[in-house]
Design an enzyme around this catalytic site. Structure first.
Site, PDB file in Angstrom:
ATOM      1  N   ASP A   7      -6.943  -0.833  -4.673  1.00 39.55           N
ATOM      2  CA  ASP A   7      -8.018  -0.463  -3.747  1.00 39.55           C
ATOM      3  C   ASP A   7      -8.889   0.654  -4.333  1.00 39.55           C
ATOM      4  O   ASP A   7     -10.105   0.671  -4.136  1.00 39.55           O
ATOM      5  CB  ASP A   7      -7.446  -0.009  -2.404  1.00 39.55           C
ATOM      6  CG  ASP A   7      -6.665  -1.103  -1.699  1.00 39.55           C
ATOM      7  OD1 ASP A   7      -6.961  -2.285  -1.918  1.00 39.55           O
ATOM      8  OD2 ASP A   7      -5.737  -0.756  -0.931  1.00 39.55           O
TER       9      ASP A   7
ATOM     10  N   ASP B  44       0.850  -1.187   0.000  1.00 40.00           N
ATOM     11  CA  ASP B  44       0.000   0.000   0.000  1.00 40.00           C
ATOM     12  C   ASP B  44       0.888   1.241   0.000  1.00 40.00           C
ATOM     13  O   ASP B  44       1.966   1.245   0.604  1.00 40.00           O
ATOM     14  CB  ASP B  44      -0.917   0.010   1.225  1.00 40.00           C
ATOM     15  CG  ASP B  44      -2.013  -1.045   1.132  1.00 40.00           C
ATOM     16  OD1 ASP B  44      -2.478  -1.323   0.011  1.00 40.00           O
ATOM     17  OD2 ASP B  44      -2.415  -1.573   2.179  1.00 40.00           O
TER      18      ASP B  44
END
Length: 190
Positions: free
Chosen positions: A164, A146
């Site tokens: 995402d 991430d």
């Protein structure tokens, strides 16, 4: 519905497949640019446990913990998420998370194939493309990479990646369909 040349010319299939490929590809390209080559090892977490908190010399070869402050409310980072969405189920083994993700991707793919509405197919395709990229992270790294961190004062939003973002837009499209957006208005007599 069977796969034939007629179904491949269906715009809902073609557009949604392109969206899934884009969602998958853009996330893979961004991760491929930043993450160090020695982090790639099937099913192993070679870089996942690297301590958090140093600034890299360059933008490539990241191993985890790099932070580049971009604004007073946004940092570009590399954090390894060993759970599913937002760190949920963090304590489960990678193979269990892989099975859960595999079942979810198969269910979404079946729904995608049976749908015939562009908004639904597009939303599902974005979800599938993003989920496949995050699943590949789990296979390659043992965790999901991430990068984007928004914060303000003591408030901190979840750190997320481009996969995402694709999944979120996909869910928004599914909700828009649920609300009736994109459907022709019925002209029933009163």
């Amino acid at each position: 519905m069977t796969l034939n040349s007629h179904s491949l010319r269906n715009p809902t299939i073609l557009v949604s497949l392109m969206a899934a490929i884009f969602a998958f590809g853009i996330d893979r390209a961004q991760k491929g640019f930043h993450i160090a080559a020695e982090c790639y090892a099937l099913g192993q977490a070679l870089c996942v446990q690297v301590p958090f908190g140093y600034v890299p010399v360059s933008m490539t070869g990241w191993r985890g913990g790099e932070i580049i402050p971009v604004t007073s409310f946004f940092d570009y980072v590399l954090v390894w998420n060993t759970g599913i969405s937002y760190g949920l189920l963090d304590g489960l083994p990678v193979w269990v998370l892989g099975i859960i993700m595999g079942i979810a991707i198969i269910a979404l793919a079946i729904w995608w194939w049976r749908a015939d509405v562009m908004l639904i197919r597009l939303g599902l395709a974005l979800c599938i493309g993003g989920a496949l990229s995050n699943a590949l992270d789990r296979l390659l790294y043992g965790a999901v990479a991430d990068f984007f961190h928004f914060h303000w004062g003591t408030w901190s939003f979840y750190i997320f990646n481009l996969a995402d973002v694709a999944i979120t837009f996909g869910v928004i499209l599914l909700l828009a369909d649920l609300l009736g957006l994109g459907r022709p208005k019925s002209t029933r007599p009163a």
